[in-house]
Write a protein that holds these residues in place. Structure first.
Motif, mmCIF file in Angstrom:
data_model
loop_
_atom_site.group_PDB
_atom_site.id
_atom_site.type_symbol
_atom_site.label_atom_id
_atom_site.label_comp_id
_atom_site.label_asym_id
_atom_site.label_seq_id
_atom_site.Cartn_x
_atom_site.Cartn_y
_atom_site.Cartn_z
ATOM 1 N N LEU A 33 -17.374 15.477 -73.702
ATOM 2 C CA LEU A 33 -17.917 14.559 -74.699
ATOM 3 C C LEU A 33 -18.254 15.391 -75.930
ATOM 4 O O LEU A 33 -19.140 16.236 -75.899
ATOM 5 C CB LEU A 33 -19.170 13.851 -74.158
ATOM 6 C CG LEU A 33 -19.659 12.621 -74.919
ATOM 7 C CD1 LEU A 33 -20.648 11.832 -74.067
ATOM 8 C CD2 LEU A 33 -20.316 12.974 -76.254
ATOM 9 N N TYR A 34 -17.505 15.153 -76.996
ATOM 10 C CA TYR A 34 -17.684 15.899 -78.238
ATOM 11 C C TYR A 34 -18.491 15.069 -79.229
ATOM 12 O O TYR A 34 -18.236 13.872 -79.398
ATOM 13 C CB TYR A 34 -16.333 16.241 -78.865
ATOM 14 C CG TYR A 34 -15.500 17.199 -78.053
ATOM 15 C CD1 TYR A 34 -15.541 18.569 -78.310
ATOM 16 C CD2 TYR A 34 -14.673 16.746 -77.027
ATOM 17 C CE1 TYR A 34 -14.773 19.457 -77.569
ATOM 18 C CE2 TYR A 34 -13.903 17.622 -76.284
ATOM 19 C CZ TYR A 34 -13.959 18.979 -76.563
ATOM 20 O OH TYR A 34 -13.195 19.849 -75.811
ATOM 21 N N GLY A 35 -19.428 15.712 -79.874
ATOM 22 C CA GLY A 35 -20.183 15.065 -80.934
ATOM 23 C C GLY A 35 -19.827 15.672 -82.277
ATOM 24 O O GLY A 35 -19.912 16.896 -82.443
ATOM 25 N N TRP A 176 -25.736 5.958 -73.666
ATOM 26 C CA TRP A 176 -25.360 7.312 -73.250
ATOM 27 C C TRP A 176 -25.007 7.358 -71.764
ATOM 28 O O TRP A 176 -24.126 8.110 -71.357
ATOM 29 C CB TRP A 176 -26.474 8.300 -73.586
ATOM 30 C CG TRP A 176 -26.356 8.811 -74.990
ATOM 31 C CD1 TRP A 176 -26.965 8.329 -76.111
ATOM 32 C CD2 TRP A 176 -25.533 9.894 -75.432
ATOM 33 N NE1 TRP A 176 -26.578 9.040 -77.219
ATOM 34 C CE2 TRP A 176 -25.707 10.009 -76.829
ATOM 35 C CE3 TRP A 176 -24.680 10.785 -74.782
ATOM 36 C CZ2 TRP A 176 -25.043 10.973 -77.591
ATOM 37 C CZ3 TRP A 176 -24.013 11.753 -75.534
ATOM 38 C CH2 TRP A 176 -24.201 11.836 -76.917
ATOM 39 N N HIS A 180 -21.476 8.886 -70.304
ATOM 40 C CA HIS A 180 -21.351 9.903 -69.267
ATOM 41 C C HIS A 180 -20.614 9.370 -68.044
ATOM 42 O O HIS A 180 -19.923 10.129 -67.353
ATOM 43 C CB HIS A 180 -22.730 10.447 -68.897
ATOM 44 C CG HIS A 180 -23.285 11.387 -69.920
ATOM 45 N ND1 HIS A 180 -22.759 12.639 -70.148
ATOM 46 C CD2 HIS A 180 -24.303 11.258 -70.819
ATOM 47 C CE1 HIS A 180 -23.426 13.243 -71.105
ATOM 48 N NE2 HIS A 180 -24.366 12.428 -71.541
ATOM 49 N N GLU A 198 -29.051 13.705 -80.776
ATOM 50 C CA GLU A 198 -27.959 13.388 -79.859
ATOM 51 C C GLU A 198 -27.013 14.563 -79.657
ATOM 52 O O GLU A 198 -26.215 14.565 -78.719
ATOM 53 C CB GLU A 198 -27.188 12.162 -80.366
ATOM 54 C CG GLU A 198 -28.024 10.897 -80.309
ATOM 55 C CD GLU A 198 -27.230 9.633 -80.570
ATOM 56 O OE1 GLU A 198 -27.589 8.602 -79.984
ATOM 57 O OE2 GLU A 198 -26.262 9.685 -81.352
ATOM 58 N N CYS A 202 -24.277 16.309 -75.906
ATOM 59 C CA CYS A 202 -22.821 16.445 -75.910
ATOM 60 C C CYS A 202 -22.388 17.726 -75.193
ATOM 61 O O CYS A 202 -23.132 18.700 -75.119
ATOM 62 C CB CYS A 202 -22.303 16.489 -77.350
ATOM 63 S SG CYS A 202 -22.718 15.025 -78.330
ATOM 64 N N SER A 203 -21.154 17.715 -74.675
ATOM 65 C CA SER A 203 -20.584 18.924 -74.075
ATOM 66 C C SER A 203 -20.386 19.982 -75.150
ATOM 67 O O SER A 203 -20.715 21.155 -74.955
ATOM 68 C CB SER A 203 -19.234 18.615 -73.412
ATOM 69 O OG SER A 203 -19.316 17.524 -72.531
ATOM 70 N N VAL A 205 -20.211 20.328 -79.750
ATOM 71 C CA VAL A 205 -20.452 19.654 -81.025
ATOM 72 C C VAL A 205 -19.678 20.338 -82.141
ATOM 73 O O VAL A 205 -19.370 21.530 -82.066
ATOM 74 C CB VAL A 205 -21.955 19.625 -81.392
ATOM 75 C CG1 VAL A 205 -22.727 18.744 -80.439
ATOM 76 C CG2 VAL A 205 -22.550 21.033 -81.424
#
Length: 242
Positions: A33-35, A176, A180, A198, A202-203, A205
């Motif tokens: 999960l990229y932010g 969220w 996930h 947030e 994330c995994s 960013v």
């Protein structure tokens, strides 16, 4: 198609004299999960539009890879689900009618749909609101419904443009949880947000400001590298650098 990647190399985009993106590079891969974090005007939405081929880059390249093989975007696109920042649902259709509509749109079989619907409705906690029109949902419920519709097709990539903007804290937490849960299915999730808190969920960013990448990596490693207590401090330190 099991493992997918999107590789962005030296991409720039200008609108007349305004540089929306300035030589940005980043890499995204399955199961994370990229932010993409940054304030308004950072270039987040422009980047998504380039990734979706809604506009052309002025320079650079965006590569789509599946199981180690480069693909044409036209062949890759059916595996992408996109949730725009603006409202995109039908105000007069209920939660249940939206799910039925997207079932038909994506050509999902009855058995698969029944299983997926039950799972998503439970995770989103919308069990008691199936007959409520989207126009009468709270902001948080509306965003969760949008995410449910995107997840129905079991995409390999999800692009979410500021999905938690304007959502109350409880609904943000539930949203969220949905994100996930999608990671457990091996989906590549890329979301943009202006909420600094947030970033640590994330995994990895990518931190952006004024079209530039200020830093990228795992959240805690990034904070340690630049000796920052949080990402508000990171932007204060790095935002003014050229």
């Amino acid at each position: 198609m099991n493992n997918v990647e999107i590789n962005i190399s030296n991409v720039s985009k200008k609108f007349k004299d305004i540089s929306a993106l300035d030589n940005v590079s980043m890499r995204f891969e399955t199961g994370k999960l990229y932010g993409i974090i940054g304030p308004a005007g950072a270039g987040k939405t422009t980047l998504f539009r380039l990734m979706l081929r809604l506009m052309r880059a002025g320079a650079g390249n965006i590569e789509y890879v599946a199981d180690g093989r480069a693909m044409r975007f036209a062949d890759f696109a059916e595996n992408i689900a996109y949730m725009p920042q603006s409202q995109s649902l039908y105000a007069d259709l209920s939660v249940n009618e939206h799910l039925e509509f997207f079932k038909k749109l994506y050509g999902i079989g009855d058995a698969e749909y029944a299983k997926k619907k039950q799972e998503l409705v439970h995770l989103a906690r919308l069990d008691k609101f199936l007959d409520r029109p989207a126009g009468h949902l709270s902001g948080g419920m509306y965003k969760k419904l949008g995410l449910m519709c995107a997840l129905l097709r079991s995409p390999k990539v999800m692009l979410l443009d500021e999905p938690t903007n304007g959502v109350d804290p409880i609904s943000r937490r539930e949203f969220w949880s949905l994100l996930h849960a999608s990671l457990a299915q091996g989906i590549l999730v890329i979301m943009t947000t202006a909420y600094m808190d947030e970033a640590e969920r994330c995994s990895e960013v990518v931190l952006m400001e004024s079209g530039r990448v200020l830093g990228a990596g795992e959240p805690r490693d990034l904070l340690n590298r630049y000796r920052c207590a949080n990402f508000d401090e990171f932007f204060l330190k790095r935002g003014g650098e050229k």
